[in-house]
Design a protein around this motif. Sequence first.
Motif, mmCIF file in Angstrom:
data_model
loop_
_atom_site.group_PDB
_atom_site.id
_atom_site.type_symbol
_atom_site.label_atom_id
_atom_site.label_comp_id
_atom_site.label_asym_id
_atom_site.label_seq_id
_atom_site.Cartn_x
_atom_site.Cartn_y
_atom_site.Cartn_z
ATOM 1 N N GLY A 86 0.812 -1.229 0.000
ATOM 2 C CA GLY A 86 0.000 0.000 0.000
ATOM 3 C C GLY A 86 0.834 1.263 0.000
ATOM 4 O O GLY A 86 0.403 2.306 -0.474
ATOM 5 N N GLY A 426 -3.891 -3.104 -1.584
ATOM 6 C CA GLY A 426 -2.636 -2.512 -2.057
ATOM 7 C C GLY A 426 -2.389 -2.724 -3.533
ATOM 8 O O GLY A 426 -3.322 -2.681 -4.351
ATOM 9 N N VAL A 427 -1.125 -2.979 -3.897
ATOM 10 C CA VAL A 427 -0.831 -3.350 -5.283
ATOM 11 C C VAL A 427 -0.983 -4.853 -5.454
ATOM 12 O O VAL A 427 -1.256 -5.345 -6.533
ATOM 13 N N LYS A 462 -3.309 1.702 -6.554
ATOM 14 C CA LYS A 462 -3.569 0.775 -5.467
ATOM 15 C C LYS A 462 -5.063 0.432 -5.413
ATOM 16 O O LYS A 462 -5.889 1.215 -5.883
#
Lengths: 492, 492
Positions: A86, A426-427, A462
Amino acid sequence: MADPTASEALSRLVHRFRAALGERAVISDPVELATYSCDGLTHYTATPGLVVLPETTEQVQEVVRGCAELGVPYVARGSGTGLSGGALPRADGVLVVTTRMRRIIEIDIPNQRAVVEPGVINLEVTRAAAPHGFYYAPDPSSQQVCSIGGNVAENSGGAHCLKYGFTVHHVLGLEIVTPDGEVVWLGGKTPDSPGYDLAGVFVGSEGTLGIVTKIVVRLLRAPQVVRTLLAGFRSTDEAGGAVSAIIGAGVVPAAIEMMDALAIEAAEASVHCDYPRGAGAVLIVELDGPSADVAQQFAEVERHCREHGAFEVRVAADDVERAEIWKGRKSAFAAVGRISPDYLVQDGVIPRTALPEVLRDIAELSARSGVRVANVFHAGDGNLHPLVLFDESVPGQGERAEEVSGAILDLCIRHGGSITGEHGVGVDKAKFMPRMFTSEDLDTMQLVRCAFDPAGICNPGKVFPTPRLCGEVPGKRKGVHPLVEAGRAELF
Amino acid sequence: MADPTASEALSRLVHRFRAALGERAVISDPVELATYSCDGLTHYTATPGLVVLPETTEQVQEVVRGCAELGVPYVARGSGTGLSGGALPRADGVLVVTTRMRRIIEIDIPNQRAVVEPGVINLEVTRAAAPHGFYYAPDPSSQQVCSIGGNVAENSGGAHCLKYGFTVHHVLGLEIVTPDGEVVWLGGKTPDSPGYDLAGVFVGSEGTLGIVTKIVVRLLRAPQVVRTLLAGFRSTDEAGGAVSAIIGAGVVPAAIEMMDALAIEAAEASVHCDYPRGAGAVLIVELDGPSADVAQQFAEVERHCREHGAFEVRVAADDVERAEIWKGRKSAFAAVGRISPDYLVQDGVIPRTALPEVLRDIAELSARSGVRVANVFHAGDGNLHPLVLFDESVPGQGERAEEVSGAILDLCIRHGGSITGEHGVGVDKAKFMPRMFTSEDLDTMQLVRCAFDPAGICNPGKVFPTPRLCGEVPGKRKGVHPLVEAGRAELF
């Protein structure tokens, strides 16, 4: 940094931020920048274009305004312990590090709340409240180093959220800097603030709606007693049966943690925790509360463990023994490094009742793929933390591990659960969002994001699976009668 | 209905809705419409242009789509027991009544949750769960008649939210129809859903973000024992001292209710509750939980009451006596009608520690203005319910009562509290919002509203003080660099 205009914007910001925040609050040296290139999710990295270390709300506001004016993306970061990426920086953007915003502004014991800055370490809040007999409940495993600001971004949980809930249940109000540089209060100091519960939506928004600069948290009275036991079982099936029996009997432990054989092996190799020999699974059960209550329930927990096959039950006699029991569990993630060169930490949720079935499915997945999976989890609320082991140096193993890790999330969804319990999207998990939500569900979330951040520069990339312009989110105006456009909306 | 285009739009909708929902689901007869002209806040009235009674999500969707296409405003309503006018209809709009959406879809005891439709009565959820030893915790005084959908809209509380929290703490997921007619899930069946906590923001949004069509609620295990006492004090100061001592000792009662002399007088006149004679204040304290724990804490509560001047303490021996004690409290609002021809019910919050001071200020305000104020409140969490008495037939009394009622809210704000604890903002308190929030705070809330409902037709005129077009909400794009406009935002 391929884009020359991005590079130019950043160098303009360096000068502006140095003037406003001071020389030492702005980092542009490439070597120093590289130390900020990832958070706790180390396999995604990016060197930030610029790092700033503001000390006040006004300085955060100045940074956000500078970025907004030049269209430069920015990412907020606390201690950088997050496990979903994140706080992964952007090469073309600014990383806003809150570690210097570390004041505990107020401890108000009679009204059981504290006001803190985002860089304050989780455990510091409890330390400040402890002399009064109070504490801050959410306790991620990283609580000695993680920041409250990061906890707010990720809606962090911990071993005790079965009984006490997540960060969102302990935040009353937030001061934030919105993506257009305004300072706004969401919620306040009372439990139910009028208007929309924007503090609730901000908590867990993973840094995409603004930067938090002050947090009002609830403090809880420290329990009269805390009692902890460790039970060894032959299998996870037996341990799972004990969990169901305990919860089914109406006991709400402060925590119930389970570790399987491979997780135990890793912990033994690392911290020599001396868990029951030959255990296929261990349970750590902790009860807290008034002593009369705890004594009664503790006996009940012990009985359920034995009835479901526990061949050894150890009860901590004091705080030292209690710490001994927890040592294996708390070191489990890192310990896996002792038995595998590389590993992925997964985080998924299932309904508690699906536990035995999902564990069998994971075992089967592991056998079929040849990828080892160690299981450590918050058994009481069905929050799994499978550790997927691999060796990056062996061609193909990394990919297979990724596949198994993803397949585990599919299992969670199929059983009515979710793709993250407490680590965030997040990613790392943005690509899994469409497996859980319809495009209408996701569009509705995007609308809120775009309301706060139409330019898309506040922690972009994100949470959401499809990068796109806010203007592309399906308009909520489609099909609206011309009367509305022509002014009927003044009725609003 | 002055506007001929509004009238025309409504008559087109009558035909459309009759065809889609059936004849009996659409009410357009003026006499019948008049019965829906207010909710529990009876001094605001408006006859709805049209009433519809959908039975399914698809029918709600059809209604919302029809309204959206013609730009007709609509208001959702459950049982109509709300006290802030949140379900006040519009003469130029559609009232969407959910009373026929009354199915309890699922009771899942092992995972401790239920799925219900919005028209289900609050107490029915508990009735359905009770045979399994479970219940639904939020219990507004109106729980025998109010609907879960209305509870969601208002984030309803009740006497037991001191220990158990508000509706938002018991809702896991929501199926809603958004203002553009999409069916979307917010949250789900697990405690912490990925992405923004839109279920959290929807709960308490007072019908302005859409219409809820399914609700996933948590069920709690019924406590082993419940014990209740009634304590008579000479003054509210003494009773307040007892409250502080109880909470200060770390006891968390399920409920602590206080009534002052005037409220007691009203209750006696109405239901003959036989509270201690000569009491200037009574406290009702209820404890629940495991029996060992409750027994110990109950003795402590009794001691604190006596030490702070209670001259009589009655302990309920059984459920009948328990109901007797609660009877006076539960009837208090209505009972005030026995001692005053008219009254306003106020709802404000203060930090618990400010209780004695605020009560003295209210007494002074009452003495100065000659307006009588009866106080009934959830003392444990500082949620006041002053009842402001007046006689509409005496010129000027209504206005003075309004003034005193407003001044009480100012008192709450001055002491760091809030303008509503559990009744909501609705139409009644929209004008007080700017006293509590800055224009930036309110603009941030408006952004979320406009994201969901840019046309401003979903329960317009509620919550926000200034009616205006969504296009007038300060744009979050101001000052954005041309680079962003030119496409840099693709980074998003």
